[in-house]
Structure formats: C-alpha cells, structure tokens
Scaffold this motif. Structure first.
Motif, PDB file in Angstrom:
ATOM      1  N   THR A  33       0.831  -1.213   0.000  1.00 33.66           N
ATOM      2  CA  THR A  33       0.000   0.000   0.000  1.00 33.66           C
ATOM      3  C   THR A  33       0.863   1.260   0.000  1.00 33.66           C
ATOM      4  O   THR A  33       0.612   2.206  -0.758  1.00 33.66           O
ATOM      5  N   ILE A  59       2.532   1.636  -3.424  1.00 34.39           N
ATOM      6  CA  ILE A  59       1.608   2.102  -4.469  1.00 34.39           C
ATOM      7  C   ILE A  59       1.392   3.602  -4.347  1.00 34.39           C
ATOM      8  O   ILE A  59       1.409   4.339  -5.344  1.00 34.39           O
ATOM      9  N   MET A  99     -10.397  -1.153  -6.007  1.00 32.74           N
ATOM     10  CA  MET A  99     -10.328  -1.453  -4.576  1.00 32.74           C
ATOM     11  C   MET A  99     -10.639  -2.923  -4.290  1.00 32.74           C
ATOM     12  O   MET A  99     -10.110  -3.497  -3.329  1.00 32.74           O
ATOM     13  N   MET A 102      -7.356  -4.598  -5.044  1.00 25.98           N
ATOM     14  CA  MET A 102      -6.420  -4.304  -3.962  1.00 25.98           C
ATOM     15  C   MET A 102      -6.720  -5.156  -2.733  1.00 25.98           C
ATOM     16  O   MET A 102      -5.817  -5.738  -2.117  1.00 25.98           O
ATOM     17  N   LEU A 119      -3.953  -7.793  -1.343  1.00 23.88           N
ATOM     18  CA  LEU A 119      -3.280  -7.452  -0.091  1.00 23.88           C
ATOM     19  C   LEU A 119      -3.552  -8.471   1.006  1.00 23.88           C
ATOM     20  O   LEU A 119      -2.708  -8.707   1.867  1.00 23.88           O
ATOM     21  N   PHE A 149     -13.689  -1.931  -0.420  1.00 20.65           N
ATOM     22  CA  PHE A 149     -12.418  -2.480   0.066  1.00 20.65           C
ATOM     23  C   PHE A 149     -12.604  -3.154   1.420  1.00 20.65           C
ATOM     24  O   PHE A 149     -12.131  -4.278   1.645  1.00 20.65           O
TER      25      PHE A 149
END
Length: 335
Positions: A227, A230, A253, A256, A260, A286
């Motif tokens: 994160t 990015i 999102m 992501m 992650l 997210f």
C-alpha cells in the motif's frame, strides 16, 4: 520526478504509520480468537442455532459480533461446526460476516475514520446485508454437500491408541498388586488440581495467540508495504483518476483488497490512507470485500470446500458487494 531519498522517506513514513495504527487492534483480535479457541466449544454454539432460516442467518451475524474471530481462524472453526451439524448456509454467513461484524473491527474502523465515523456503522450494516443475502441464496440453491472429504479423526485414533496401550500393559496375576496399581492411578487422577487445567488452557491460549499473531502479522507487513509503495509510486493525479471513475474505483479497490489479504482488524487503516483519492463507496468495497474474499482466504476455502462451490461463493461475493457498495456510494459521498 521524486528523488530516491525522498521516495524512501515517504515510503517509510506511510508504512510505519499504517503498521503502528493497525498493530494494537490485530493483537486484540488474536487474543480474543485464541481465548475462544480454547475455552468455548463449537457444540455450545451449535445448540443455539434457530431452525428458522431467516432467524438462523441473523443469529450467525450476531454470532460474529459476540465472537470476534479473525477470518484467518474462522475457516477451520467453521469446518468443525459443519461436521458437528451446523447448516451450511449459516456457516457461510458466519464466515462472511464474522470478520467484519465484531466489536474489535468496529472499533478499528471507527478509529481509522475518526472524521467520518458513519463509515464504521455502514460497514457493519452492509456486511450484514451482503452475508445474509448470500446465505439465503445458498439455503435455497445449494442442495449438495460441498465439503471436501474430511481427514481421519486424529483425536479418535489417539484415544483408541491410548486404550490399546492400556490393554497391552503387563498385568500381574496377583490381584492385590493389580488393585494397588489401579488405586494409585485413580488417586493420581483425582488429586490433579483444577488449577493446573486452567493454567494449561491459558498457556494454550497464549501459544495460539502468538502463533496466530506471527501468521497474520506477515500479511499485515506485506499489505502495508504494498500500500505504501503504491501510494509512493503512483502520483496523486493517477489515484484521483482511478478513484474518480464510478466503476473503476470499486473494481480497483476489490483487486487491492484481494491481493493485499489484510486482516479485518487492520484493513480500515489502509483504506483510510486512500480516503483523499477514493469515494466512500469504494472504501466500503475495500473494507467489505477483503475480509470476505482475498487471496489467502481463497486458499483456505479450497482446503475445506470443493472448487465448484468456492467459485460460486466468489461470484456471489463479487456481485453482491459491488451492487451494495455502489448503492451506498451514491447515498454516502465522502465529505
């Protein structure tokens, strides 16, 4: 273009801030999880499940609030619950809602969005809606057993082995000797203090908490690093361009959140770092999608359920979260 020293400085500042904010809540989550792992039996929970499907779905959501178990530890717990008789659809609701609808995650989300506290309430509400809708769909549609064949019962084998070992112990012919040995064995069992049992359970809880903390901590470190990287590499204009799209922001999102694979006790702090570039709906996407479906969670689900069912579940999560978060984003713009 940003120089390398400035890039490293910004990366370290972002990375450390994300980790320091998330770490206490992740630690609290693993402590709760480990205490429940040792002190609360699945059979006790199973007896409380209502027979009515709608009430059972709502009960599973409440169960996630009462028992704050992280998604990392829910899959094996749910597998045991299903084998003990828990209906599949209520187990799925527990898997989906449990990592989000609990006080630890709510507190973490509230702290991460101190200037926008209503997002914490909407995260809890929307997660309940998504999990309930998917659970009712599975109740109506899925009629076959999606579980993979369970491994052999180790505990049963161990118990049988211990009995066999007892049977094979040499027994003296003299009855007095046998009675004396049996009496000493029984008395040693009776004299075992209850305190040692409690101490053993507490020790087991701490060992489980330490193991789970290091297991989850590596995902937090990796997620925080990606994160921060990015945000350092992508310019603010690029992030705003992605976040400004009504659909691209949600899709980005979701991707992501999946890659992650953050713990639900820490993902709100990562989401809040995107608050200046992404709208509220994308941030909710997210925070709802990640705990329900991410990379490590998919691998864990495939170890319990058949691939066809995991694929169906993934499609249901993607579609339902996207629709619900998109609607919420229209009514709750980020101020």
């Amino acid at each position: 273009m940003t120089s390398l020293p400035n890039l490293l400085t910004n990366f370290k500042a972002l990375f450390i801030s994300i980790i320091l904010e998330a770490l206490p809540f992740m630690l609290l989550g693993v402590l709760f999880s480990s205490i429940l792992e040792v002190f609360v039996s699945e059979a006790t929970v199973r007896r409380l499940i209502p027979n009515n499907p709608l009430l059972a779905v709502l009960f599973s959501c409440v169960l996630g609030f009462i028992f704050p178990i992280c998604e990392c530890g829910l899959t094996p717990v749910v597998r045991r619950l299903i084998h003990k008789g828990m209906p599949l659809y209520t187990a799925i609701v527990f898997i989906l809602a449990g990592p989000i609808v609990n006080p630890v995650v709510f507190a973490a989300t509230y702290m991460a969005f101190r200037t926008e506290p209503h997002l914490a309430y909407y995260r809890l509400l929307l997660a309940t809606v998504v999990a309930s809708a998917i659970g009712l769909f599975i109740w109506r549609v899925v009629k076959t057993d999606p579980l993979r064949p369970a491994p052999s019962g180790v505990s049963g084998q161990a118990h049988a082995g211990s009995l066999t070992a007892v049977r094979k112990l040499p027994v003296r012919v003299h009855s007095g000797a046998v009675i004396g040995q049996t009496s000493r064995f029984v008395l040693s069992r009776v004299r075992s203090p209850r305190r040692s049992v409690i101490r053993g359970r507490i020790s087991s809880s701490l060992s489980h908490a330490i193991e789970e903390f290091f297991e989850m901590g590596k995902y937090l470190l990796l997620g925080g690093a990606i994160t921060a990287l990015i945000q350092c590499l992508l310019s603010r204009d690029s992030l705003i361009a992605l976040g400004g799209g009504p659909l691209s922001s949600h899709i980005f999102m979701m991707g992501m959140a999946y890659l992650l694979s953050l713990c639900s006790t820490s993902d709100a702090f990562v989401a809040s770092s995107f608050a200046s570039a992404f709208p509220a709906g994308a941030l909710l996407t997210f925070m709802i999608f990640g705990p329900m479906l991410d990379l490590k969670g998919t691998i864990m689900l495939l170890s319990v359920f058949k691939a066809k069912f995991v694929l169906l579940l993934a499609v249901l999560i993607i579609v339902t979260v996207f629709i619900v978060a998109l609607i919420a984003g229209q009514t709750l713009p980020m101020s």
